[in-house]
Enzyme design. Structure first.
Site, PDB file in Angstrom:
ATOM      1  N   CYS A  89       0.810  -1.214   0.000  1.00  0.00           N
ATOM      2  CA  CYS A  89       0.000   0.000   0.000  1.00  0.00           C
ATOM      3  C   CYS A  89       0.845   1.267   0.000  1.00  0.00           C
ATOM      4  O   CYS A  89       0.329   2.352  -0.269  1.00  0.00           O
ATOM      5  CB  CYS A  89      -0.924   0.006   1.208  1.00  0.00           C
ATOM      6  SG  CYS A  89      -2.107  -1.373   1.215  1.00  0.00           S
ATOM      7  N   HIS A 148      -2.942   7.300   2.900  1.00  0.00           N
ATOM      8  CA  HIS A 148      -3.424   6.068   2.277  1.00  0.00           C
ATOM      9  C   HIS A 148      -4.797   5.724   2.828  1.00  0.00           C
ATOM     10  O   HIS A 148      -5.053   5.853   4.029  1.00  0.00           O
ATOM     11  CB  HIS A 148      -2.417   4.946   2.561  1.00  0.00           C
ATOM     12  CG  HIS A 148      -2.942   3.576   2.314  1.00  0.00           C
ATOM     13  ND1 HIS A 148      -3.564   3.222   1.130  1.00  0.00           N
ATOM     14  CD2 HIS A 148      -2.943   2.460   3.096  1.00  0.00           C
ATOM     15  CE1 HIS A 148      -3.918   1.946   1.202  1.00  0.00           C
ATOM     16  NE2 HIS A 148      -3.561   1.468   2.376  1.00  0.00           N
ATOM     17  N   ASN A 150     -10.094   0.295   0.075  1.00  0.00           N
ATOM     18  CA  ASN A 150      -8.623   0.316   0.124  1.00  0.00           C
ATOM     19  C   ASN A 150      -8.110  -0.296  -1.180  1.00  0.00           C
ATOM     20  O   ASN A 150      -8.269  -1.487  -1.420  1.00  0.00           O
ATOM     21  CB  ASN A 150      -8.145  -0.493   1.332  1.00  0.00           C
ATOM     22  CG  ASN A 150      -6.631  -0.569   1.439  1.00  0.00           C
ATOM     23  OD1 ASN A 150      -5.898  -0.219   0.520  1.00  0.00           O
ATOM     24  ND2 ASN A 150      -6.150  -1.054   2.581  1.00  0.00           N
TER      25      ASN A 150
END
Length: 354
Positions: free
Chosen positions: A122, A269, A300
């Protein structure tokens, strides 16, 4: 003595344009809970997710990466012949060989340029942005197309409460190049391999192949081979984030030479809305500073998360091109990467209607 040549780079670098692609299929919490033992309210309260996008039909990681890249090129207005490199940030390309970037570059009409994949979970886009900026500063490239693209749902176990409710698919891209004023600070990055298993694929490729060989000739309904899936120890990741990320954010500000009072936009994020609110509070950012919340309707999307969130804020007017933004990506590895940047102009071609 013979002298070896040295590249001459450009000190000032910025994101010159942005583009994104969001898959057509919108998946609500209620749809996820048709398989997963949970509820819409429980998921939203703990993650901040209401909907997410999943690939469907002929959408693939290759197609959405190319679509986001095409929009970034169009929105930047720079001829693709000037792009000297393509960098694909992803953890979900389905083959180890060949890697994805050369294929995506060819799809974009840029066959022949250097192109490589960067895998850092990520935090991938932050790593990619840092690498691109430093390559231009070193004189190794002039303009670089950085694409963050993921199809997380391909390897998702729909019954896993640790992951199934969180992840989505999507792609975002930026064109990085020289600018009059510097628009990308030095990258602050790091990793914690001692706790890497907190986010991990549940079986390696060799073990999976052995499992398939052992089950050859058996009834797949009785003894299924199963699938490789992502597993995450949520509480462990949350504790790591609570300790590590505030330090990373402070270090990113220090390295950038600006103060927290100069920050106009916060783009973390999109992993968990609670973590993001906690980071904003701990850093002492003003309450009225806009913070990305693309997780609510996108989920996500790992390495695609930050460019998608930036694009959403620019398209909806929550942020404006040229504003000073603090970025921080974090996740598998466990890894993180953060920068202070000036936001690119709002895209002319958006990934969704407003």
């Amino acid at each position: 003595m013979v002298s070896i040549a040295v590249n001459k780079g450009r000190a000032n670098v910025a994101m010159l344009g942005i583009g994104a692609y969001r898959p057509q299929r919108i998946v609500s919490n209620d749809e996820v809970c048709e398989v997963l033992d949970s509820t819409d309210q429980w998921i939203y309260e703990r993650t901040g997710v209401r909907n997410r996008r999943w690939i469907s039909g002929d959408e693939t990681l290759r197609s959405i990466a190319a679509a986001a890249g095409e929009r970034a090129l169009s929105n930047t207005g720079i001829d693709r012949s000037k792009i000297s490199m393509v960098l694909l940030c992803t953890s979900s390309w389905l083959k180890l060989t060949p890697h994805g970037a050369p294929t995506v570059a060819a799809d974009l009409g840029m066959n022949g340029v250097p192109a490589f994949d960067l895998t850092s979970g990520c935090g991938g886009f932050g790593y990619g942005l840092g690498v691109a900026a430093d390559l231009i500063r070193a004189g190794s490239a002039e303009y670089i197309l950085v694409i963050g693209a993921e199809t997380m749902t391909v390897g998702l176990d729909p019954t896993d409460r640790g992951t199934a409710m969180i992840f989505g698919d999507g792609a975002g891209a930026v064109v990085v190049g020289p600018s009059e004023e510097n628009g990308i600070s030095p990258t602050v990055w790091g990793s914690d391999g001692e706790n890497a298993d907190a986010i991990a694929q549940d079986i390696d490729f060799l073990a999976y192949m052995h499992r398939a060989q052992e089950l050859q000739g058996t009834d797949p309904e009785v003894e299924p081979v199963g699938r490789m899936s992502l597993r995450m120890e949520g509480p462990k990741v949350f504790r790591w984030a609570a300790v590590t990320l505030p330090r990373a954010l402070s270090s990113a500000l220090e390295a950038s030479g600006v103060s927290k009072d100069d920050i106009e936009v916060f783009v973390p994020h999109q992993a968990n809305a609670r973590i993001n609110e906690l980071m904003k509070k701990n850093l002492g950012l003003a309450d009225d500073i806009p913070m990305a919340n693309d997780i609510e309707n996108t989920g996500n999307t790992s390495a695609a998360s930050i460019p998608l969130a930036m694009e959403e804020m620019l398209v909806t007017g929550k942020a404006k091109g040229g504003q000073l933004a603090l970025l921080l990506g974090f996740g598998a590895g466990l890894s993180y990467a953060g920068q202070v940047v000036t936001l690119p102009p709002a895209p002319k071609e958006a990934s969704f209607g407003v």
